[in-house]
Design a protein around this motif. Structure first.
Motif, PDB file in Angstrom:
ATOM      1  N   SER A 441       0.764  -1.199  -0.428  1.00 36.01           N
ATOM      2  CA  SER A 441       0.484   0.331   0.403  1.00 36.01           C
ATOM      3  C   SER A 441       0.903   1.113   0.360  1.00 36.01           C
ATOM      4  O   SER A 441       1.509   1.705   0.821  1.00 36.01           O
ATOM      5  CB  SER A 441      -1.097  -0.173   1.379  1.00 36.01           C
ATOM      6  N   SER A 442       0.345   2.108  -0.696  1.00 34.50           N
ATOM      7  CA  SER A 442       1.118   3.378  -0.478  1.00 34.50           C
ATOM      8  C   SER A 442       0.339   4.408   0.130  1.00 34.50           C
ATOM      9  O   SER A 442       0.956   5.575   0.261  1.00 34.50           O
ATOM     10  CB  SER A 442       0.860   4.200  -2.163  1.00 34.50           C
ATOM     11  N   LYS A 443      -0.324   4.018   0.889  1.00 32.00           N
ATOM     12  CA  LYS A 443      -1.536   4.891   2.407  1.00 32.00           C
ATOM     13  C   LYS A 443      -0.391   4.556   3.507  1.00 32.00           C
ATOM     14  O   LYS A 443      -0.184   3.057   3.595  1.00 32.00           O
ATOM     15  CB  LYS A 443      -2.195   5.043   1.436  1.00 32.00           C
ATOM     16  N   TYR A 444      -1.224   5.234   4.348  1.00 30.75           N
ATOM     17  CA  TYR A 444      -0.711   4.517   5.479  1.00 30.75           C
ATOM     18  C   TYR A 444      -1.087   3.530   6.106  1.00 30.75           C
ATOM     19  O   TYR A 444      -2.120   2.695   5.616  1.00 30.75           O
ATOM     20  CB  TYR A 444      -1.198   5.679   7.142  1.00 30.75           C
ATOM     21  N   ALA A 460       3.975  -0.727   3.434  1.00 25.83           N
ATOM     22  CA  ALA A 460       3.796   0.171   3.471  1.00 25.83           C
ATOM     23  C   ALA A 460       4.123   1.440   4.496  1.00 25.83           C
ATOM     24  O   ALA A 460       5.369   1.845   4.881  1.00 25.83           O
ATOM     25  CB  ALA A 460       2.178  -0.039   4.459  1.00 25.83           C
ATOM     26  N   VAL A 461       3.241   2.075   4.393  1.00 24.35           N
ATOM     27  CA  VAL A 461       3.918   3.960   5.271  1.00 24.35           C
ATOM     28  C   VAL A 461       2.995   3.725   6.436  1.00 24.35           C
ATOM     29  O   VAL A 461       2.055   3.562   6.576  1.00 24.35           O
ATOM     30  CB  VAL A 461       3.380   4.921   3.743  1.00 24.35           C
ATOM     31  N   VAL A 462       4.923   4.440   7.398  1.00 30.32           N
ATOM     32  CA  VAL A 462       3.476   4.710   8.688  1.00 30.32           C
ATOM     33  C   VAL A 462       3.492   6.242   8.487  1.00 30.32           C
ATOM     34  O   VAL A 462       4.667   7.410   8.325  1.00 30.32           O
ATOM     35  CB  VAL A 462       4.742   4.427   9.408  1.00 30.32           C
ATOM     36  N   GLY A 463       3.266   6.636   9.244  1.00 29.45           N
ATOM     37  CA  GLY A 463       3.187   8.406   9.699  1.00 29.45           C
ATOM     38  C   GLY A 463       3.893   8.417  10.887  1.00 29.45           C
ATOM     39  O   GLY A 463       4.759   7.894  11.838  1.00 29.45           O
ATOM     40  N   GLU A 464       3.928   9.590  11.033  1.00 29.02           N
ATOM     41  CA  GLU A 464       4.595  10.488  12.087  1.00 29.02           C
ATOM     42  C   GLU A 464       4.676  10.404  13.466  1.00 29.02           C
ATOM     43  O   GLU A 464       3.424   9.977  13.260  1.00 29.02           O
ATOM     44  CB  GLU A 464       5.252  11.596  11.887  1.00 29.02           C
ATOM     45  N   GLY A 465       5.755   9.559  13.970  1.00 32.22           N
ATOM     46  CA  GLY A 465       5.955   9.578  14.852  1.00 32.22           C
ATOM     47  C   GLY A 465       4.984   8.106  15.430  1.00 32.22           C
ATOM     48  O   GLY A 465       4.399   7.336  16.458  1.00 32.22           O
ATOM     49  N   PHE A 466       4.718   7.640  14.511  1.00 30.18           N
ATOM     50  CA  PHE A 466       4.708   5.723  14.385  1.00 30.18           C
ATOM     51  C   PHE A 466       5.185   4.632  15.272  1.00 30.18           C
ATOM     52  O   PHE A 466       6.553   5.249  15.121  1.00 30.18           O
ATOM     53  CB  PHE A 466       3.860   5.109  12.686  1.00 30.18           C
TER      54      PHE A 466
END
Length: 758
Positions: A441-444, A460-466
């Protein structure tokens, strides 16, 4: 199934070849439909080379393969050669036969015998036909046999005894789509057909549409757009050109053709293009077909990373297990087979010659996609979400898909889906996909992903602070974990990650902090881990290295002094299977790390970003590594202002790159050092003179200077001139790239010494 298929193909072969024979006139194929007139543009140099090999002085019987993908012009080239006046005059006997996939040796021999002698007897056995053909060829002078469309070396092995080597200059030309078949037939001359360049593509298109007439000016711009979309494949150019030659010459119609080129080419003449290419797909062994179909899901003109492709293949279960071979080795062999069959194009090679990126020609991709659609191999989501998506097992969502369509698809997707590959930049809420094995996945990333216990591949992508939760250890099947950290902020892994026995590849863009494993726990051995990329401030100690004994690729970064006083990099030598190491030192990291480093002898690739450390000591250690093929050093400095390489050092090095290594003014090469060096790249360097011994390195192919001093370029030009005087043409080429290019430097430019202003 393979045995049944082979029997069925042999059953139909005789009838098929009978039809070929009946369509052939007696004597020769001059007027046969098999060699109907066709245009050949852009292969003048290849034709001259082939004529030279056919009529040259070598008196031994030679086999000359012509290889390339379907529709690239192999048969067209062979036809032109077959009918060339010089060839007709040179050879007393000429014959043309098409082998095809469903070959029959008896009928092939009968066809050749009929062409050379006029004998069309059908009551002789295969052996009798062969003996009669051999006697006839022995009684005459030079012969030329064209064996068109060969798919297996077996047919040649059965016939070769009937084509005698009389030491009179006879020749056999074989056209085949299989590049590896050429090496089985001969170890000498062969021709690999290439795609047409822009000029030749335009010339072929113009001749196909308008013949010798001029091209209308109002159609020239749209015509070039149409040609550009054919990507240099003669088959595509000729088919679309033939259609336009019979159509109205209006700008509106040609614009319609340009917008719908793929569907037009494939529907014209009963999908002739795809039928030609489909032969290559039909001939694939069963284990390669899913790999080929899978590649159709990548976007048009997309370069495909080989590493990613291999890992996806493993997670999808496409690789057939072979005893004593790793999945990576098997994947490389599969890829090589597809390349050898000219279904996959090599887009870019790595520094040491490995395939790094590959591509598919648009027509081949169309073939792959159509076959995948027929077999419901995967489902490619369009701009509208159909109801049938709830029965799909492998779902692909292109990047261009709207967020609303993706949301609708997620609501109707079957919970039994096995693969989900989403390139769209939108949130993908995975609710209950307990059987999912592949997720890209290219999203969070959402935390509930870590409850999908059947996952094998997760990207996948993880959000800031994940922070990766401890529940990641539930993914006991996971072998590939690829994470991109939004904003470049590192993430942190829980200690439970050390319990993931199946993990093979971990790649975190943005960085990941790994905790120390808990001592005294025997169940934290990660014997399958081969790749670990993106680790920050990695505390390599005895406890860690014994838990990753089979690591092959390690990329680590040290950012501060939290590890000060710990000789952690001395433990690298314990990683006896490590092949690739990247080690970056940033900010205030302690120079002691670098000086305490000890490399394992298994190392093949090394990239060090050294801050402002002194390089002499570390280079002495590196120079003795027996298997090292690729070395890149960035920053660092030479305290002695010189670097001396002695004979016997860097015995396997093929690629050397130095970036902004300060104070290196003198470079000395002693004896026969760097014996296997092929590529040398220097940037932001200020050498006084190049060592003259550079020109004597036997395998050197290229030297690149980027933002280096002009005196370095002038010094290197002298070496190139010396090599030209000694050899006529130097074995290596030079590329100078700089922001400022003086007239003096520009005046030095030659085909072997290019100067480019950036």
């Amino acid at each position: 199934m393979n045995v049944i298929k082979k029997e069925a193909m042999e059953t139909s072969a005789e009838a098929q070849l009978q039809r070929k024979v009946s369509s052939t006139h007696a004597g020769s194929l001059t007027s046969s439909s098999t060699v109907k007139e066709s245009k050949m543009v852009g292969f003048d140099d290849v034709q001259l080379q082939l004529l030279d090999w056919l009529t040259g002085g070598n008196r031994n019987r030679q086999i000359i393969p012509i290889t390339g993908m379907g529709g690239i012009g192999k048969t067209t080239l062979a036809r032109h050669i077959f009918e060339h006046a010089l060839v007709k005059e040179h050879f007393d006997i000429r014959a043309w036969t098409t082998i095809s996939q469903t070959y029959n040796v008896r009928e092939t021999l009968r066809q050749v015998l009929h062409q050379v002698s006029g004998d069309l007897r059908s009551d002789l056995s295969e052996e009798d036909l062969g003996v009669k053909l051999r006697k006839y060829l022995l009684s005459r002078s030079k012969y030329l046999i064209i064996l068109d469309d060969m798919w297996s070396v077996e047919v040649w092995e059965k016939m070769m005894v009937f084509f005698p080597d009389k030491n009179d200059g006879s020749r056999i030309v074989v056209t085949t789509r299989l590049s590896n078949l050429a090496t089985e037939l001969t170890n000498s001359n062969s021709i690999g057909m290439r795609f047409l360049d822009d000029i030749c593509s335009w010339s072929l298109f113009s001749k196909t549409v308008f013949g010798d007439e001029g091209f209308p000016l109002h159609l020239e711009e749209i015509g070039k757009k149409i040609v550009g979309k054919c990507k240099g494949l003669p088959l595509s150019i000729v088919v679309i050109g033939g259609l336009l030659a019979k159509s109205e010459l209006t700008l509106e119609y040609w614009e319609h053709i340009e917008e719908n080129l793929s569907s037009v080419v494939n529907s014209e003449n009963d999908e002739y293009c795809l039928r030609v290419l489909k032969l290559s797909y039909d001939h694939l062994p069963a284990y390669l077909k899913p790999c080929f179909l899978y590649m159709g899901m990548f976007g048009e003109d997309q370069r495909i990373g080989v590493s990613e492709l291999m890992r996806l293949g493993v997670s999808e279960g496409f690789l057939k297990p072979i005893i004593n071979k790793s999945s990576k080795t098997i994947a490389k062999e599969y890829l090589k087979e597809l390349v050898d069959r000219n279904l996959i194009l090599v887009h870019a090679l790595g520094a040491v010659g490995n395939i790094k990126y590959c591509k598919m020609h648009d027509l081949v991709r169309d073939l792959s996609f159509q076959e995948a659609e027929k077999q419901r191999f995967y489902y490619l989501l369009g701009q509208h979400c159909p109801r049938g998506i709830n029965s799909q097992r492998r779902i692909v969502i292109p990047r261009s898909t709207s967020a609303m369509t993706v949301r609708d698809a997620m609501e109707t997707m079957s919970s039994h889906a096995r693969s989900f590959i989403c390139g769209a930049y939108t949130d993908c809420r995975l609710l209950d996909f307990r059987f999912l094995r592949t997720l890209s996945s290219s999203k969070y990333l959402e935390e509930n992903v870590f409850q999908l216990v059947n996952l094998r591949y997760l990207k996948a992508v993880v959000g800031e602070g994940f922070q990766i939760p401890s529940s990641i250890s539930l993914l006991w099947n996971l072998h590939t974990l690829i994470v991109s950290c939004w904003g470049g902020e590192p993430t942190t892994a829980p200690v439970e990650i050390w319990k993931m026995h199946q993990l093979k590849h971990v790649d975190v863009c943005g960085g990941i902090y790994l905790p120390d494993p808990r001592s005294g726990h025997s169940d934290v051995m990660m014997e399958n881990l081969e790749t670990l990329k993106g680790v920050i401030d990695f505390n390599l100690n005895e406890e860690v290295v014994k838990r990753i004994p089979n690591i092959k690729k390690l990329w680590i970064t040290y950012e501060d002094k939290v590890m000060e006083g710990v000789k952690c990099l001395s433990y690298l030598q314990c990683l006896s299977k490590l092949e690739s190491l990247r080690c970056f030192f940033r900010y205030g990291s302690d120079a002691g790390y670098l000086h305490s480093i000890s490399f394992p002898h298994s190392l093949k690739k090394l990239f060090l970003q050294c801050g402002k450390f002194h390089l002499e000591e570390i280079l002495e250690k590196i120079a003795s590594l027996p298997l090292l093929e690729k070395l890149r050093l960035s920053y660092g400095q030479f305290a002695t202002r010189s670097w001396e390489i002695f004979e016997g050092q860097f015995p396997s090095l093929k690629y050397l790159r130095l970036d902004d290594c300060m104070k290196m003014e003198c470079w000395t090469l002693e004896g026969s050092c760097l014996p296997r060096l092929e590529q040398l790249h220097l940037s932001f360097m200020v050498l006084k003179d190049f060592p003259s011994e550079i020109g004597e390195i036997p395998n050197l192919k290229s030297i690149q200077l980027k933002y280096c001093s002009e005196s370095m370029a002038v010094s290197l030009k002298k070496i190139v001139d010396e090599q030209e005087e000694l050899q006529g043409d130097p074995s290596f080429h030079v590329l100078i790239r700089s922001r400022k290019v003086s007239q003096e430097l520009q005046s030095l430019a030659t085909p072997n010494f290019r100067v480019v202003k950036l």
